[in-house]
Enzyme design. Structure first.
Site, PDB file in Angstrom:
ATOM      1  N   GLU A  93       2.312  -7.868   8.695  1.00  0.00           N
ATOM      2  CA  GLU A  93       2.024  -6.367   8.670  1.00  0.00           C
ATOM      3  C   GLU A  93       2.968  -5.581   7.920  1.00  0.00           C
ATOM      4  O   GLU A  93       3.018  -4.331   7.662  1.00  0.00           O
ATOM      5  CB  GLU A  93       1.998  -5.892  10.309  1.00  0.00           C
ATOM      6  CG  GLU A  93       0.703  -5.955  10.888  1.00  0.00           C
ATOM      7  CD  GLU A  93       0.514  -7.534  11.113  1.00  0.00           C
ATOM      8  OE1 GLU A  93       1.523  -8.207  11.498  1.00  0.00           O
ATOM      9  OE2 GLU A  93      -0.415  -8.116  10.851  1.00  0.00           O
TER      10      GLU A  93
ATOM     11  N   PRO B 255       0.873  -1.150   0.122  1.00  0.00           N
ATOM     12  CA  PRO B 255       0.154   0.227  -0.212  1.00  0.00           C
ATOM     13  C   PRO B 255       1.004   1.291   0.149  1.00  0.00           C
ATOM     14  O   PRO B 255       0.292   2.328  -0.380  1.00  0.00           O
ATOM     15  CB  PRO B 255      -0.869  -0.076   1.222  1.00  0.00           C
ATOM     16  CG  PRO B 255      -0.309  -1.223   2.118  1.00  0.00           C
ATOM     17  CD  PRO B 255       0.597  -2.155   1.114  1.00  0.00           C
TER      18      PRO B 255
ATOM     19  N   ARG C 180      -2.363  -8.198 -20.875  1.00  0.00           N
ATOM     20  CA  ARG C 180      -3.134  -7.806 -22.012  1.00  0.00           C
ATOM     21  C   ARG C 180      -2.539  -7.019 -23.206  1.00  0.00           C
ATOM     22  O   ARG C 180      -3.108  -6.820 -24.118  1.00  0.00           O
ATOM     23  CB  ARG C 180      -4.332  -7.169 -21.210  1.00  0.00           C
ATOM     24  CG  ARG C 180      -5.229  -8.128 -20.511  1.00  0.00           C
ATOM     25  CD  ARG C 180      -6.436  -7.483 -19.695  1.00  0.00           C
ATOM     26  NE  ARG C 180      -7.454  -6.974 -20.568  1.00  0.00           N
ATOM     27  CZ  ARG C 180      -7.643  -5.979 -21.293  1.00  0.00           C
ATOM     28  NH1 ARG C 180      -6.804  -4.866 -21.232  1.00  0.00           N
ATOM     29  NH2 ARG C 180      -8.702  -6.057 -22.263  1.00  0.00           N
TER      30      ARG C 180
ATOM     31  N   ASP D 115     -10.234  -0.403 -25.153  1.00  0.00           N
ATOM     32  CA  ASP D 115     -10.653  -0.727 -23.420  1.00  0.00           C
ATOM     33  C   ASP D 115     -10.936   0.746 -23.124  1.00  0.00           C
ATOM     34  O   ASP D 115     -10.262   1.745 -23.279  1.00  0.00           O
ATOM     35  CB  ASP D 115      -9.611  -1.447 -22.768  1.00  0.00           C
ATOM     36  CG  ASP D 115      -9.376  -2.556 -23.381  1.00  0.00           C
ATOM     37  OD1 ASP D 115     -10.472  -3.328 -23.993  1.00  0.00           O
ATOM     38  OD2 ASP D 115      -8.379  -3.381 -23.020  1.00  0.00           O
TER      39      ASP D 115
HETATM   40  C1  JBB Z   1      -0.182  -6.084   1.599  1.00  0.00           C
HETATM   41  C2  JBB Z   1      -1.705  -4.777   0.725  1.00  0.00           C
HETATM   42  C3  JBB Z   1       1.657  -4.422   4.034  1.00  0.00           C
HETATM   43  O1  JBB Z   1       3.993  -2.797   3.145  1.00  0.00           O
HETATM   44  C4  JBB Z   1       3.053  -2.146   4.025  1.00  0.00           C
HETATM   45  C5  JBB Z   1       2.052  -3.182   4.394  1.00  0.00           C
HETATM   46  C6  JBB Z   1       1.040  -2.733   5.396  1.00  0.00           C
HETATM   47  C7  JBB Z   1      -0.144  -3.231   5.965  1.00  0.00           C
HETATM   48  C8  JBB Z   1      -0.240  -4.779   5.491  1.00  0.00           C
HETATM   49  C9  JBB Z   1       0.758  -5.249   4.556  1.00  0.00           C
HETATM   50  C10 JBB Z   1       0.512  -6.798   4.193  1.00  0.00           C
HETATM   51  S1  JBB Z   1       0.805  -7.244   2.590  1.00  0.00           S
HETATM   52  S2  JBB Z   1       0.445  -5.774  -0.193  1.00  0.00           S
HETATM   53  C11 JBB Z   1      -0.848  -4.825  -0.423  1.00  0.00           C
HETATM   54  C12 JBB Z   1      -1.187  -5.405   1.754  1.00  0.00           C
HETATM   55  O2  JBB Z   1       3.267  -1.249   4.170  1.00  0.00           O
END
Ligand code: JBB
Length: 247
Positions: free
Chosen positions: A115, A88, A153, A168
């Site tokens: 996490e 994220p 694609r 598209d």
């Molecule tokens: C993941 C969505 C990763 O890289 C980070 C992170 C924060 C919270 C959870 C995760 C788990 S893996 S990849 C895309 C979540 O900051």
């Protein structure tokens, strides 16, 4: 094109890759997807891939050693392809980024879990961090599949028609016009007359207007970057006017 995927959940990839368009692309040798289990690159008795964070606080962090060992044993120690971490914290993925990655011969996709990952994975191994949007997931596996799908694609032959991805939504920067198929009347709801008219100039004009109208109503942000002709701009001005009059 070759995708090298690094994950703690390798079993989630085959069902999607074995269906429909991506399956055909793989059978035709247009794409290859190799999925690697990061746990296979642990060396301790319990095959540990996570640990508690330095400095305390909750949650677990993905350890660096298995991820580095997995990636380096597949790609070598000085990889020259993009190494993408799904997170994220990355740039938000879009059609332009998909098109750019599709020019690569090979890309690596690292799926985080827990996490998040040890910061040294980001700073010393990864070349690109990509997010698919502003929501939290349990891991990077679904984002990795989304990248594989959207990037594939763009590879000639994957969609099976010469027009490829050019028609598209998002290719022109506008949303798609409404689509209809048979029957011409369903439960009393008619297909717009113009589509049955056989007048292709009129049909194209109607579709363009619908695309502009929809984009204006639903995703006005897209209009700023869309490729618009003088006729498009005039049409948009009409759409804006009728909106102001409240019709
Ligand atoms: C993941 C969505 C990763 O890289 C980070 C992170 C924060 C919270 C959870 C995760 C788990 S893996 S990849 C895309 C979540 O900051």
């Amino acid at each position: 094109m070759q995708f090298e995927v690094f994950t703690l959940l390798p079993e989630v990839f085959p069902p999607y890759l074995e269906s429909s368009i991506l399956q055909r692309a793989r059978q035709r040798g247009l794409i290859e997807v190799h999925v690697h289990n990061i746990r296979d690159y642990t060396h301790d008795k319990h095959h540990t891939t996570d640990d508690i964070p330095y400095g305390g606080g909750g949650g677990m962090v993905m350890k660096p050693e298995p991820v580095f060992d997995a990636v380096e044993s597949i790609l070598g120690v000085q990889p020259d392809c993009p190494i993408i971490l799904l997170t994220p914290q990355g740039r938000v993925f879009n059609q332009r980024i998909a098109a750019e990655f599709s020019l690569q011969e090979k890309i690596a996709l690292i799926c985080g879990r827990y996490e998040g990952v040890d910061e040294r994975i980001r700073t010393r191994l990864v070349s690109d961090e990509i997010s698919i949007g502003d929501y939290v997931l349990t891991g990077g596996e679904l984002p990795a599949l989304i990248l594989i799908d959207a990037i594939s694609r763009f590879i000639p032959g994957v969609l099976g028609d010469p027009d490829g991805a050019s028609d598209d939504s998002h290719a022109s920067g506008l949303l798609e016009y409404p689509h209809y198929t048979r029957p011409p009347e369903f439960r009393g709801w008619d297909v717009p007359e113009v589509l049955l008219s056989g007048d292709h100039a009129k049909i194209n004009q109607w579709r363009r207007e619908q695309s502009l109208r929809r984009t204006f109503e639903r995703r006005p942000d897209l209009l700023e970057k869309a490729e618009l002709s003088e006729a498009d701009r005039k049409m948009l001005e009409q759409i804006r006017k009728t909106k102001r009059e409240g019709s």
